[in-house]
Design an enzyme around this catalytic site. Structure first.
Site, PDB file in Angstrom:
ATOM      1  N   ALA A   1      -9.875  -6.321  12.360  1.00 44.74           N
ATOM      2  CA  ALA A   1      -9.082  -6.767  11.934  1.00 44.74           C
ATOM      3  C   ALA A   1      -8.062  -6.237  12.336  1.00 44.74           C
ATOM      4  CB  ALA A   1      -9.634  -6.332  10.385  1.00 44.74           C
ATOM      5  N   LYS A   2      -7.778  -4.949  12.749  1.00 42.37           N
ATOM      6  CA  LYS A   2      -6.419  -4.605  13.551  1.00 42.37           C
ATOM      7  C   LYS A   2      -6.166  -4.776  14.749  1.00 42.37           C
ATOM      8  CE  LYS A   2      -5.881  -1.410  10.230  1.00 42.37           C
ATOM      9  NZ  LYS A   2      -4.490  -1.733   9.511  1.00 42.37           N
TER      10      LYS A   2
ATOM     11  N   SER B   1      -4.587  -0.043  14.626  1.00 43.88           N
ATOM     12  CA  SER B   1      -4.734   1.418  14.437  1.00 43.88           C
ATOM     13  C   SER B   1      -5.366   1.815  15.534  1.00 43.88           C
ATOM     14  CB  SER B   1      -6.124   1.434  13.379  1.00 43.88           C
ATOM     15  OG  SER B   1      -7.020   2.392  13.700  1.00 43.88           O
TER      16      SER B   1
ATOM     17  N   GLY C   1       0.899  -1.299  -0.077  1.00 41.96           N
ATOM     18  CA  GLY C   1       0.481   0.203   0.067  1.00 41.96           C
ATOM     19  C   GLY C   1       0.446   1.165  -0.500  1.00 41.96           C
TER      20      GLY C   1
ATOM     21  N   ASP D   1      -2.082  -7.368  -5.940  1.00 42.36           N
ATOM     22  CA  ASP D   1      -2.959  -7.448  -4.094  1.00 42.36           C
ATOM     23  C   ASP D   1      -2.507  -7.943  -3.418  1.00 42.36           C
ATOM     24  OD1 ASP D   1      -5.353  -8.019  -2.779  1.00 42.36           O
ATOM     25  OD2 ASP D   1      -6.857  -8.558  -4.555  1.00 42.36           O
ATOM     26  N   VAL D   2      -2.561  -7.641  -2.328  1.00 38.18           N
ATOM     27  CA  VAL D   2      -2.050  -8.682  -0.925  1.00 38.18           C
ATOM     28  C   VAL D   2      -2.652 -10.131  -0.492  1.00 38.18           C
ATOM     29  CG1 VAL D   2      -0.383  -6.615  -0.377  1.00 38.18           C
ATOM     30  CG2 VAL D   2      -2.458  -7.082   1.240  1.00 38.18           C
TER      31      VAL D   2
ATOM     32  N   TYR E   1     -13.366  -3.564  10.616  1.00 33.67           N
ATOM     33  CA  TYR E   1     -12.120  -2.792  10.658  1.00 33.67           C
ATOM     34  C   TYR E   1     -10.819  -2.899  11.965  1.00 33.67           C
ATOM     35  CZ  TYR E   1      -8.484   0.621   9.977  1.00 33.67           C
ATOM     36  OH  TYR E   1      -7.259   1.457   9.475  1.00 33.67           O
TER      37      TYR E   1
ATOM     38  N   ARG F   1       0.473   5.611  -1.957  1.00 30.97           N
ATOM     39  CA  ARG F   1       0.251   7.525  -1.240  1.00 30.97           C
ATOM     40  C   ARG F   1      -0.344   6.639   0.169  1.00 30.97           C
ATOM     41  NH1 ARG F   1      -6.511   6.807  -2.619  1.00 30.97           N
ATOM     42  NH2 ARG F   1      -6.667   5.141  -0.756  1.00 30.97           N
TER      43      ARG F   1
HETATM   44  P1  NAI Z   1      -4.742   5.091   2.224  1.00 29.66           P
HETATM   45  O1  NAI Z   1      -6.086   4.227   1.613  1.00 29.66           O
HETATM   46  O2  NAI Z   1      -4.797   6.653   1.944  1.00 29.66           O
HETATM   47  O3  NAI Z   1      -3.325   3.857   1.209  1.00 29.66           O
HETATM   48  C1  NAI Z   1      -3.912   2.801   1.655  1.00 29.66           C
HETATM   49  C2  NAI Z   1      -3.229   2.644   0.027  1.00 29.66           C
HETATM   50  O4  NAI Z   1      -2.659   1.087   0.302  1.00 29.66           O
HETATM   51  C3  NAI Z   1      -3.899   2.543  -1.530  1.00 29.66           C
HETATM   52  O5  NAI Z   1      -2.312   3.239  -1.791  1.00 29.66           O
HETATM   53  C4  NAI Z   1      -4.370   1.402  -1.695  1.00 29.66           C
HETATM   54  O6  NAI Z   1      -4.477   1.331  -2.940  1.00 29.66           O
HETATM   55  C5  NAI Z   1      -3.039   0.489  -1.381  1.00 29.66           C
HETATM   56  N1  NAI Z   1      -4.169  -0.574  -1.021  1.00 29.66           N
HETATM   57  C6  NAI Z   1      -5.441  -1.096  -0.626  1.00 29.66           C
HETATM   58  N2  NAI Z   1      -6.269  -2.467  -0.724  1.00 29.66           N
HETATM   59  C7  NAI Z   1      -4.809  -2.919  -1.117  1.00 29.66           C
HETATM   60  C8  NAI Z   1      -4.198  -4.155  -2.136  1.00 29.66           C
HETATM   61  N3  NAI Z   1      -5.178  -5.289  -1.489  1.00 29.66           N
HETATM   62  N4  NAI Z   1      -3.273  -4.815  -2.374  1.00 29.66           N
HETATM   63  C9  NAI Z   1      -2.513  -3.797  -2.425  1.00 29.66           C
HETATM   64  N5  NAI Z   1      -2.630  -2.655  -2.228  1.00 29.66           N
HETATM   65  C10 NAI Z   1      -3.945  -2.055  -1.433  1.00 29.66           C
HETATM   66  O7  NAI Z   1      -4.022   4.458   4.081  1.00 29.66           O
HETATM   67  P2  NAI Z   1      -4.095   5.381   5.107  1.00 29.66           P
HETATM   68  O8  NAI Z   1      -4.860   6.259   5.311  1.00 29.66           O
HETATM   69  O9  NAI Z   1      -2.037   5.381   4.702  1.00 29.66           O
HETATM   70  O10 NAI Z   1      -3.542   3.743   5.729  1.00 29.66           O
HETATM   71  C11 NAI Z   1      -2.242   3.241   5.523  1.00 29.66           C
HETATM   72  C12 NAI Z   1      -2.688   1.466   6.681  1.00 29.66           C
HETATM   73  O11 NAI Z   1      -2.592   2.930   8.312  1.00 29.66           O
HETATM   74  C13 NAI Z   1      -3.929   1.258   6.361  1.00 29.66           C
HETATM   75  O12 NAI Z   1      -4.381  -0.371   6.887  1.00 29.66           O
HETATM   76  C14 NAI Z   1      -4.789   1.831   7.575  1.00 29.66           C
HETATM   77  O13 NAI Z   1      -5.240   1.037   7.791  1.00 29.66           O
HETATM   78  C15 NAI Z   1      -3.578   2.770   8.588  1.00 29.66           C
HETATM   79  N6  NAI Z   1      -4.376   3.330   9.666  1.00 29.66           N
HETATM   80  C16 NAI Z   1      -4.677   4.559   9.122  1.00 29.66           C
HETATM   81  C17 NAI Z   1      -4.633   5.274  10.033  1.00 29.66           C
HETATM   82  C18 NAI Z   1      -5.301   6.845   9.243  1.00 29.66           C
HETATM   83  O14 NAI Z   1      -5.836   7.907  10.036  1.00 29.66           O
HETATM   84  N7  NAI Z   1      -5.367   7.732   8.328  1.00 29.66           N
HETATM   85  C19 NAI Z   1      -5.220   5.338  11.014  1.00 29.66           C
HETATM   86  C20 NAI Z   1      -5.169   4.081  11.333  1.00 29.66           C
HETATM   87  C21 NAI Z   1      -4.088   3.050  10.758  1.00 29.66           C
END
Ligand code: NAI
Length: 251
Positions: free
Chosen positions: A155-156, A140, A11, A61-62, A152, A14
């Protein structure tokens, strides 16, 4: 000195994943940026290369085992055996329990839990062979419970148990496993939440910040700093831990 090891960030196109990829590269790691579409990884890969780092982007896709196997093999061939893994890929499918569909449930479990499982199982082979490794999972604060996130939060919370078990199983091979549990971080994911709630992102950030002791919401770089520590050479005696990076205490 930081050794030139190979890291995978899932992921990584971004948000938090991109910040982690850039940070690990600046610490001297070779970085494989994995995301659903290879094209989407181009900017992060270019930024790393622009500063003299080594990086490749891979579309996978992971949650799909064939994708994972092919991606990890390609990393090994093009960047060297991966010994650092950051399981960051994630999605939201928020809904109150009575409206949550089976698809909402399965999609979230597949990306976060099945994805982390498949990636870790593939990468540990390289780590065990090297006698050194770092696995970092993105949990999270939602693991503690959050309205509208039954899928979610499960999962977390599951990722925390997964992390501790990997720490127990892999420690003898020089591999640590830890988790970061971020609070609210400004990314596309939380921007989408603001949209769903019918608020501008700026208003949403201001509202959320009121309840955060340090008085602001998190930035991807806040999480990347913690990721650099856990994946660092010096963190060899830190394993099975969950660090809440949330601008204040959590309970
Ligand atoms: P985001 O939505 O900006 O980025 C997530 C990335 O994962 C995207 O580029 C997406 O294309 C990729 N992705 C989704 N499904 C995928 C798959 N099956 N295979 C490969 N790539 C895949 O999310 P963000 O905010 O950067 O979050 C990153 C991690 O941190 C996530 O695990 C999220 O649950 C966790 N997180 C985020 C928080 C927040 O406030 N933004 C808070 C707590 C945890």
């Amino acid at each position: 000195m930081t050794e030139k090891r190979t890291a995978i960030v899932t992921g990584g196109a971004r948000g938090i994943g991109a910040a982690v990829a850039l940070r690990l590269a600046s610490a001297g790691r070779r970085v494989a940026v994995i995301d659903l579409r290879e094209d989407d990884t181009a900017d992060v890969v270019a930024s790393i290369r622009a500063t003299g780092g080594e990086a490749i982007g891979i579309g996978a896709d992971v949650s799909a085992s064939a994708d994972v196997a092919a991606a990890v093999e390609r990393v090994g061939e093009q960047l060297g055996a991966p010994t650092i893994l950051v399981n960051n890929a994630g999605i939201l499918r928020d809904n109150l329990l009575f409206k949550m569909t089976e698809d909402d449930w399965d999609a979230v479990m597949d990306v976060h839990l099945r994805g982390a499982f498949l990636m870790s199982r593939a990468v540990q082979a390289h780590q065990v062979q090297a006698g050194w490794g770092r696995i970092l999972n993105l949990s999270s604060t939602s693991a503690l419970g959050n309205r509208g996130q039954a899928n979610y939060s499960a999962a977390k919370a599951g990722l925390q148990g997964f992390t501790k078990t990997l720490a127990i199983e892999l420690g003898r091979f020089g591999v640590t496993a830890n988790a970061i549990a971020p609070g609210f971080v400004q990314t596309a994911m939380t921007r989408a939440t603001a949209e769903r709630l019918g608020m501008t992102f700026e208003d949403f950030l201001a509202e959320v910040a009121k309840d955060i002791p340090v008085g602001r919401t998190g930035l991807p770089e806040d999480i990347a700093a913690a990721a650099a520590f856990f994946t660092g050479d010096e963190a060899a005696f830190v394993s099975g831990q969950v660090l809440y990076v949330a601008g204040g205490p959590t309970d």
